[in-house]
Design a protein around this motif. Sequence first.
Motif, mmCIF file in Angstrom:
data_model
loop_
_atom_site.group_PDB
_atom_site.id
_atom_site.type_symbol
_atom_site.label_atom_id
_atom_site.label_comp_id
_atom_site.label_asym_id
_atom_site.label_seq_id
_atom_site.Cartn_x
_atom_site.Cartn_y
_atom_site.Cartn_z
ATOM 1 N N ALA A 11 0.804 -1.220 0.000
ATOM 2 C CA ALA A 11 0.000 0.000 0.000
ATOM 3 C C ALA A 11 0.837 1.269 0.000
ATOM 4 C CB ALA A 11 -0.963 -0.010 1.191
ATOM 5 N N ALA A 15 -0.490 5.208 2.503
ATOM 6 C CA ALA A 15 -1.500 4.477 3.273
ATOM 7 C C ALA A 15 -1.140 4.368 4.753
ATOM 8 C CB ALA A 15 -1.685 3.090 2.683
ATOM 9 N N ASP A 18 -3.965 5.281 7.258
ATOM 10 C CA ASP A 18 -5.003 4.248 7.326
ATOM 11 C C ASP A 18 -4.504 3.025 8.090
ATOM 12 O OD1 ASP A 18 -6.901 5.719 5.952
ATOM 13 O OD2 ASP A 18 -6.539 4.723 4.024
ATOM 14 N N ALA A 66 -10.518 1.012 4.983
ATOM 15 C CA ALA A 66 -9.477 0.127 5.513
ATOM 16 C C ALA A 66 -9.987 -0.534 6.788
ATOM 17 C CB ALA A 66 -8.205 0.908 5.794
#
Length: 165
Positions: A11, A15, A18, A66
């Motif tokens: 990711a 990311a 998240d 997520a």
Amino acid sequence: MSPRVEIDLDAGPDAADDAVAVMHRAFAEYARTGLPSGAMTETAESLRGEIAGGVRIGLLRVDGRAVASVKHHPAGDGTLYFGRLGVVPEERGRGHAAALVRALRTHAHTSGLAGLSCLVREDEEGNIAVYQGLGMAVAGRGERRSRTGALIRVVEMRDDEAVAD
């Protein structure tokens, strides 16, 4: 209509926010045990630093949200080591952890690695059973000092030879 589930095993640094949010929600329950998880010390910035050093972050999203995360990297023993696999409480029991483990195993094999390895808290019998059901076996026992300073009894789990081949 069934929910849209997406897995991204790399990711990337964008990311990190998240991933940390998922980790904090997934591992918060350990604070009640007296042995808080080192996951609670993670920040988006510390995670970005780990990513820069070669750790990869996997996220499982349901309809874009997520709900599960995992950290992973090739280990010196020829396996793909994963840790911090967590699912937010309201999404547990829906197969998200299993989906991540299966995706990690596929990634390990396509990368030329022998399979998977991880450490699990010894008292997390349910998690150990899930990993055993996914083809992993207990390979050892020991203790590990968490980022919080707590000494935690752990089991080392590895892909069973039948799965790794």
